[in-house]
Design a protein around this motif. Structure first.
Motif, short mmCIF file in Angstrom:
data_model
loop_
_atom_site.label_atom_id
_atom_site.label_comp_id
_atom_site.label_asym_id
_atom_site.label_seq_id
_atom_site.Cartn_x
_atom_site.Cartn_y
_atom_site.Cartn_z
N MET A 221 22.78 58.13 44.23
CA MET A 221 22.42 58.08 42.81
C MET A 221 23.43 57.26 42.02
N PHE A 222 24.73 57.48 42.25
CA PHE A 222 25.75 56.79 41.48
C PHE A 222 25.91 55.34 41.92
N ASN A 223 25.24 54.96 42.99
CA ASN A 223 25.26 53.56 43.41
C ASN A 223 24.18 52.74 42.70
N MET A 224 23.35 53.39 41.88
CA MET A 224 22.30 52.70 41.15
C MET A 224 22.91 51.78 40.09
N PRO A 225 22.21 50.69 39.72
CA PRO A 225 22.77 49.73 38.76
C PRO A 225 23.13 50.33 37.41
N TRP A 226 22.41 51.38 36.97
CA TRP A 226 22.68 51.92 35.64
C TRP A 226 24.08 52.50 35.55
N PHE A 227 24.61 53.02 36.65
CA PHE A 227 25.93 53.64 36.63
C PHE A 227 27.05 52.63 36.76
N LYS A 228 26.72 51.37 36.94
CA LYS A 228 27.76 50.36 37.08
C LYS A 228 28.55 50.23 35.79
N GLY A 229 29.87 50.42 35.87
CA GLY A 229 30.73 50.42 34.69
C GLY A 229 30.84 51.75 34.00
N ARG A 230 30.09 52.77 34.44
CA ARG A 230 30.13 54.09 33.81
C ARG A 230 30.68 55.15 34.76
N HIS A 231 31.25 54.75 35.88
CA HIS A 231 31.73 55.71 36.86
C HIS A 231 32.84 56.60 36.30
N ILE A 232 33.70 56.04 35.47
CA ILE A 232 34.82 56.82 34.93
C ILE A 232 34.31 57.93 34.01
N TYR A 233 33.25 57.66 33.26
CA TYR A 233 32.72 58.68 32.35
C TYR A 233 31.99 59.78 33.13
N VAL A 234 31.33 59.41 34.22
CA VAL A 234 30.72 60.43 35.07
C VAL A 234 31.80 61.29 35.71
N SER A 274 33.35 62.04 45.22
CA SER A 274 32.57 60.82 45.47
C SER A 274 33.04 59.64 44.64
N LEU A 275 33.59 59.90 43.45
CA LEU A 275 33.86 58.83 42.50
C LEU A 275 35.33 58.52 42.27
N MET A 276 36.24 59.38 42.69
CA MET A 276 37.64 59.19 42.30
C MET A 276 38.20 57.87 42.86
N PHE A 277 37.98 57.61 44.13
CA PHE A 277 38.49 56.37 44.71
C PHE A 277 37.65 55.18 44.29
N THR A 278 36.37 55.40 44.00
CA THR A 278 35.53 54.30 43.52
C THR A 278 36.01 53.80 42.16
N VAL A 279 36.39 54.72 41.29
CA VAL A 279 36.91 54.33 39.98
C VAL A 279 38.21 53.53 40.14
N LEU A 280 39.06 53.97 41.06
CA LEU A 280 40.30 53.24 41.29
C LEU A 280 40.03 51.83 41.80
N MET A 281 39.03 51.68 42.66
CA MET A 281 38.65 50.35 43.14
C MET A 281 38.07 49.49 42.02
N ASP A 282 37.50 50.13 41.00
CA ASP A 282 36.92 49.38 39.88
C ASP A 282 37.99 48.84 38.93
N ILE A 283 39.12 49.55 38.82
CA ILE A 283 40.10 49.18 37.79
C ILE A 283 41.27 48.37 38.33
N VAL A 284 41.38 48.22 39.65
CA VAL A 284 42.42 47.36 40.22
C VAL A 284 41.78 46.42 41.22
N ASP A 285 42.43 45.28 41.46
CA ASP A 285 41.95 44.35 42.46
C ASP A 285 42.10 44.97 43.85
N MET A 286 41.19 44.63 44.75
CA MET A 286 41.26 45.18 46.09
C MET A 286 42.52 44.74 46.81
N SER A 287 43.08 43.60 46.43
CA SER A 287 44.33 43.17 47.05
C SER A 287 45.49 44.09 46.68
N ARG A 288 45.39 44.80 45.55
CA ARG A 288 46.44 45.73 45.12
C ARG A 288 46.04 47.19 45.30
#
Length: 401
Positions: A221-234, A274-288
């Motif tokens: 469900m959280f992989n749906m396009p609507w949740f893109k950019g809203r993971h931190i609020y969920v 489900s979302l804690m590490f996903t949010v971290l991947m959203d806010i930093v570059d994968m190289s870091r």
């Protein structure tokens, strides 16, 4: 694989200990170090393997934690009854050695072949550079090397320059002070109010079953396009429900009340996992990401370590367990409010800067147009979530492995 060896040997060596000090070293230091070596690469490599379905991948991988939470209480009681505590440590050590097998199947991705002229000149430095280096003192040189190493490998530069990462690290660190404490004191709270040990342990198993069943659908469900950019609020909303659910235990110690609490706690815990590490991947570059995850792990380990002892002091002072659940409720709920308000303010600030034509952060010339992890070969394929976001010139930057 090294983590599997260390954790397995540490747990097996615990069966031969003769004092609590030796047990601290084997089961605490050696096994804990092995867990660190196993945990961080397993989380990091998910970000390299998956891009388009990263949320679902994180949800599925975190299901293993729920599986352990579901089975280990019964397995521990059975092993202790049949083999004693020494035999139990030996069996658990053999189980942990299977991490070596898991590490063996985590194959690194092929690094792209470089063509053309090298990007960096590795020839001898200019004479002016040589003179500057000679003039620097040894202490200053050592300090600059240490500072550069810490900035690169411990993500201190991200903590100082990336406001979203700083807010996320503070919120998660504060949240860990009371997030797992209810799991530690749930069974003692139930048994102290005349509940059978078996029924009390069943509560933790039900919590694990809820996580196992719920996390995969939440990942889809959280992989749906609507949740893109809203993971931190969920994530913040789930933390708020998780914190407030601890207050249910204060109603009474009955099995039906605690069962309701476990169900609500398990649902919110599934979203957080489900979302804690996903949010971290959203806010930093994968190289870091590896260094950013390591710094957060160090920070949250401090509060994770002092949380249960502080709760124990509270129980000793008051003589009641429900004060612990009240305190955990306040800590987790306040961290959720902090994350929600902080990211809302950051989004509004960045929106105003974009309207004024100013970038929210200084542009990084070395950063590619797509968030590419080092050593990964990506291909451009159309995705459903990005079809509506095509640029005006007809070019789409889509990350898909």
């Amino acid at each position: 694989m090294l983590g599997g060896v260390l954790s397995g040997l540490g747990m097996a060596a615990s069966s031969f200990t003769q004092s609590i000090t030796e047990l601290y070293i084997t089961a605490g230091v050696i096994t804990g170090l092995g867990f660190c070596f196993s945990f961080q690469p397993a989380v990091t490599i998910l970000g390299h393997y998956f891009v388009r379905r990263r949320v679902f991948a994180n949800a599925m991988s975190s299901t293993g934690t729920a599986l352990g939470l579901c089975t280990l209480p019964f397995l521990g009681n059975y092993l202790h009854t049949e083999l004693g505590w020494r035999g139990s440590f030996l069996v658990l050590g053999a189980v942990l050695l299977n991490c070596c097998v898991c590490g063996a199947v985590m194959r690194p991705l092929e690094a792209p072949k470089r063509r053309g002229q090298p990007l960096m000149n590795h020839g001898p430095p200019a004479p002016e550079v040589e003179n500057v280096r000679k003039k620097k003192g040894i202490v200053k040189t050592v300090w600059s090397c240490v500072a550069a190493s810490l900035s690169k490998h411990m993500a201190f530069d991200q903590l100082c320059n990336n406001s979203r990462y700083c807010v996320f690290a503070i919120g998660i660190t504060w949240m860990m002070l009371g997030f797992v404490v209810p799991l530690v004191y749930l069974v003692p709270y139930a048994t102290a109010n005349n509940m059978e040990q078996g029924r009390a342990a069943l509560l933790l198993s039900i919590l694990g079953i809820v996580n196992i069943v719920v996390r995969p659908p939440f990942g889809i469900m959280f992989n749906m396009p609507w949740f893109k950019g809203r993971h931190i609020y969920v994530l913040a909303t789930a933390l708020l429900f998780n914190g407030l659910s601890n207050s249910i235990c204060c109603i009474g110690p009955g099995f039906s009340v605690l069962l309701t609490y476990v169900m609500i706690y398990g649902l919110s815990m599934s979203v957080v996992g489900s979302l804690m590490f996903t949010v971290l991947m959203d806010i930093v570059d994968m190289s870091r990401f590896p260094s950013a995850l390591g710094l957060i792990a160090i920070m949250e380990s401090v509060t994770l370590l002092i949380g249960p002892p502080l709760a124990g002091v509270l129980v000793d002072r008051t003589g009641q367990y429900f004060h612990v659940f009240f305190a955990c409720s306040a800590v987790v709920a306040s961290s959720a409010v902090f994350l929600m308000l902080s990211f809302c303010w950051l989004d509004k600030r960045d929106g105003k800067l974009l309207k004024q034509g100013q970038p929210s952060t200084p542009p990084d010339p070395a950063r590619p147009a797509v968030d590419v992890a080092p050593g990964c070969q990506y291909s451009s394929v159309p995705t459903e979530g990005d079809k509506s976001k095509a640029s005006a010139n007809g070019v789409e930057y889509i990350t898909s492995l």
